[in-house]
Design an enzyme around this catalytic site. Structure first.
Site, PDB file in Angstrom:
ATOM      1  N   ARG A  61      14.386 -22.046 -45.354  1.00  0.00           N
ATOM      2  CA  ARG A  61      14.751 -21.298 -43.953  1.00  0.00           C
ATOM      3  C   ARG A  61      14.846 -22.360 -43.033  1.00  0.00           C
ATOM      4  O   ARG A  61      13.593 -23.122 -42.840  1.00  0.00           O
ATOM      5  CB  ARG A  61      13.759 -20.050 -43.611  1.00  0.00           C
ATOM      6  CG  ARG A  61      13.673 -18.996 -44.561  1.00  0.00           C
ATOM      7  CD  ARG A  61      12.611 -17.826 -44.265  1.00  0.00           C
ATOM      8  NE  ARG A  61      12.494 -16.725 -45.224  1.00  0.00           N
ATOM      9  CZ  ARG A  61      11.821 -16.709 -46.221  1.00  0.00           C
ATOM     10  NH1 ARG A  61      10.911 -17.715 -46.350  1.00  0.00           N
ATOM     11  NH2 ARG A  61      11.915 -15.618 -46.800  1.00  0.00           N
ATOM     12  N   LYS A  63       7.451 -16.724 -44.176  1.00  0.00           N
ATOM     13  CA  LYS A  63       7.243 -15.257 -43.464  1.00  0.00           C
ATOM     14  C   LYS A  63       5.932 -14.747 -43.595  1.00  0.00           C
ATOM     15  O   LYS A  63       5.270 -14.889 -44.861  1.00  0.00           O
ATOM     16  CB  LYS A  63       8.370 -14.187 -43.814  1.00  0.00           C
ATOM     17  CG  LYS A  63       9.992 -14.599 -43.352  1.00  0.00           C
ATOM     18  CD  LYS A  63      10.774 -13.636 -43.903  1.00  0.00           C
ATOM     19  CE  LYS A  63      12.151 -13.622 -43.175  1.00  0.00           C
ATOM     20  NZ  LYS A  63      13.144 -12.515 -43.537  1.00  0.00           N
ATOM     21  N   HIS A  74      21.865 -21.100 -42.661  1.00  0.00           N
ATOM     22  CA  HIS A  74      21.132 -20.553 -43.943  1.00  0.00           C
ATOM     23  C   HIS A  74      21.985 -20.271 -45.020  1.00  0.00           C
ATOM     24  O   HIS A  74      21.439 -20.029 -46.017  1.00  0.00           O
ATOM     25  CB  HIS A  74      20.946 -18.936 -43.209  1.00  0.00           C
ATOM     26  CG  HIS A  74      19.862 -18.048 -43.646  1.00  0.00           C
ATOM     27  ND1 HIS A  74      18.470 -18.379 -43.879  1.00  0.00           N
ATOM     28  CD2 HIS A  74      20.236 -16.838 -44.778  1.00  0.00           C
ATOM     29  CE1 HIS A  74      17.970 -17.226 -44.672  1.00  0.00           C
ATOM     30  NE2 HIS A  74      18.969 -16.727 -45.185  1.00  0.00           N
ATOM     31  N   ARG A  95      20.619 -22.327 -47.635  1.00  0.00           N
ATOM     32  CA  ARG A  95      19.668 -21.752 -48.474  1.00  0.00           C
ATOM     33  C   ARG A  95      20.298 -20.864 -49.656  1.00  0.00           C
ATOM     34  O   ARG A  95      19.671 -21.023 -50.634  1.00  0.00           O
ATOM     35  CB  ARG A  95      18.541 -20.835 -47.462  1.00  0.00           C
ATOM     36  CG  ARG A  95      17.616 -20.076 -48.266  1.00  0.00           C
ATOM     37  CD  ARG A  95      16.736 -19.505 -47.100  1.00  0.00           C
ATOM     38  NE  ARG A  95      15.892 -18.308 -47.573  1.00  0.00           N
ATOM     39  CZ  ARG A  95      14.882 -18.408 -48.290  1.00  0.00           C
ATOM     40  NH1 ARG A  95      14.236 -19.650 -48.351  1.00  0.00           N
ATOM     41  NH2 ARG A  95      14.110 -17.308 -48.692  1.00  0.00           N
ATOM     42  N   HIS A 115      10.527 -15.194 -51.680  1.00  0.00           N
ATOM     43  CA  HIS A 115      10.716 -13.817 -51.638  1.00  0.00           C
ATOM     44  C   HIS A 115       9.650 -13.006 -52.189  1.00  0.00           C
ATOM     45  O   HIS A 115       9.292 -13.203 -53.444  1.00  0.00           O
ATOM     46  CB  HIS A 115      12.005 -13.297 -52.457  1.00  0.00           C
ATOM     47  CG  HIS A 115      13.291 -13.921 -51.928  1.00  0.00           C
ATOM     48  ND1 HIS A 115      14.593 -14.012 -52.636  1.00  0.00           N
ATOM     49  CD2 HIS A 115      13.704 -14.372 -50.758  1.00  0.00           C
ATOM     50  CE1 HIS A 115      15.485 -14.265 -51.874  1.00  0.00           C
ATOM     51  NE2 HIS A 115      14.967 -14.416 -50.720  1.00  0.00           N
ATOM     52  N   TYR A 122      21.511 -12.757 -55.808  1.00  0.00           N
ATOM     53  CA  TYR A 122      22.321 -13.948 -56.314  1.00  0.00           C
ATOM     54  C   TYR A 122      22.914 -13.987 -57.729  1.00  0.00           C
ATOM     55  O   TYR A 122      23.891 -14.489 -58.082  1.00  0.00           O
ATOM     56  CB  TYR A 122      21.312 -15.212 -56.392  1.00  0.00           C
ATOM     57  CG  TYR A 122      20.913 -15.577 -54.777  1.00  0.00           C
ATOM     58  CD1 TYR A 122      21.678 -15.948 -54.026  1.00  0.00           C
ATOM     59  CD2 TYR A 122      19.663 -15.225 -54.369  1.00  0.00           C
ATOM     60  CE1 TYR A 122      21.453 -16.205 -52.507  1.00  0.00           C
ATOM     61  CE2 TYR A 122      19.271 -15.565 -53.095  1.00  0.00           C
ATOM     62  CZ  TYR A 122      20.157 -15.911 -52.121  1.00  0.00           C
ATOM     63  OH  TYR A 122      19.724 -16.231 -50.841  1.00  0.00           O
TER      64      TYR A 122
END
Length: 331
Positions: free
Chosen positions: A183, A209, A277, A280, A303, A312
């Protein structure tokens, strides 16, 4: 000389201030402050998520005050009915609020409801009876491999009247986003000591995150681009300072990289979906198309859930169907 007392205004200014809730009583205000503190310290949610949850709850309480014609208390909030929540969500949707934002709003209200129940301040059963709003599924838009590689080439912007070190810096950041799937906040949050020099390592420890750390591989050619930028940078790069600096020597703003991407979109003829982004997304999609393991890609991206990474597979399936439709001899 009499000893002067120090003013207390500085200390008070540093303490969290109660939210402006004209539609709720003091008990709700205190509970909300405790909940927000819990989200920050124990749940370790990002500041932006906490801010959004606080804003959503504040809007809900203000709506309920007007809806019921009385100030909201903890007892009144616990007695919420499903119709009250539906009315609030309908009001928000009438303001053209997207489904994804409504889903976040409901998640925040449920979080506050669970907090009240754990603290023995009432059970808000109506929140669990509300179904989450449907949102349109949209697949990420990765860049073609060749375009993703060219974004990390400083020569693509050779005609711009910018300092050489700035072009080298932007190319290094782009290469890092695509090469390691970071990110933009993760890339710009790296300290100098956390980035190995070429030949001295091939792993980054990234803070993502929720302040969660993970290890991601970094290519040697990406490290060479970062090293070239560091050599040209006119400012010192101390070990504990940020790896990437802005034009005045402070931490680099994500907006600067977004603007650089906008200029490159025009030069390379890329669509508006080509954002930092998107690099990524390109990282994940290109790995998957070359046989990458989905679980490994989940770890690399940081994730929390495999279902997030599975989007994806939809991109790759779509690409395969396009190839099938255009190349099958019986088409």
């Amino acid at each position: 000389m009499a000893k002067q007392t120090q003013p207390t205004s500085t200390v008070a200014a540093e303490e969290p201030q109660p939210p402006d809730l004209t539609g709720a009583d003091d008990g709700v205000v205190r509970a909300m402050m405790q909940w927000l503190a819990h989200l920050r310290s124990e749940r370790r949610l990002s500041p932006k998520t906490v801010e959004a949850y606080a804003r959503d709850l504040r809007q809900c309480l203000q709506f309920l005050c007007a809806h019921w014609g009385e100030q909201v208390s903890l007892a009144r909030f616990a007695a919420l009915e499903a119709a009250d929540i539906r009315a609030f969500m309908a009001m928000r949707r009438a303001d053209d609020i997207a489904g994804r934002s409504l889903m976040r709003t409901l998640a925040g209200l449920r979080s506050f409801g669970r907090f009240l129940e754990r603290e023995g301040k009432g059970k808000v059963g109506a929140l669990s009876a509300i179904r989450a709003p449907k949102i349109a599924k949209s697949l990420p838009k990765p860049l073609p491999m060749d375009a993703a590689k060219r974004l990390a080439d400083a020569d693509e912007r050779a005609g711009e009247t910018r300092e050489t070190w700035v072009l080298a810096r932007d190319a290094a950041v782009m290469a890092l986003l695509y090469g390691s799937g970071l990110r933009i906040s993760e890339a710009l949050g790296l300290k100098r000591r956390e980035v190995p020099r070429p030949g001295e390592g091939d792993v980054l420890v990234v803070t993502g995150k929720g302040n969660k750390t993970r290890m991601v591989p970094v290519l040697q050619n990406v490290l060479q681009l970062i090293d070239e930028y560091a050599r040209l940078c006119p400012y010192p790069l101390p070990a504990e300072g940020p790896m990437f600096l802005g034009a005045k020597g402070g931490p680099l703003s994500p907006r600067i990289i977004q603007l650089a991407m906008e200029r490159l979109r025009g030069a390379l003829g890329l669509p508006d979906s080509a954002t930092p982004h998107a690099l990524r997304h390109s990282f994940a999609t290109h790995l998957l198309s070359r046989g990458g393991d989905l679980r490994a890609i989940q770890e690399l991206l940081g994730h929390a859930s495999l279902s997030t990474t599975q989007i994806y597979t939809g991109i790759d399936s779509e690409r395969l169907l396009q190839v099938y439709a255009s190349a099958h001899p019986r088409r």
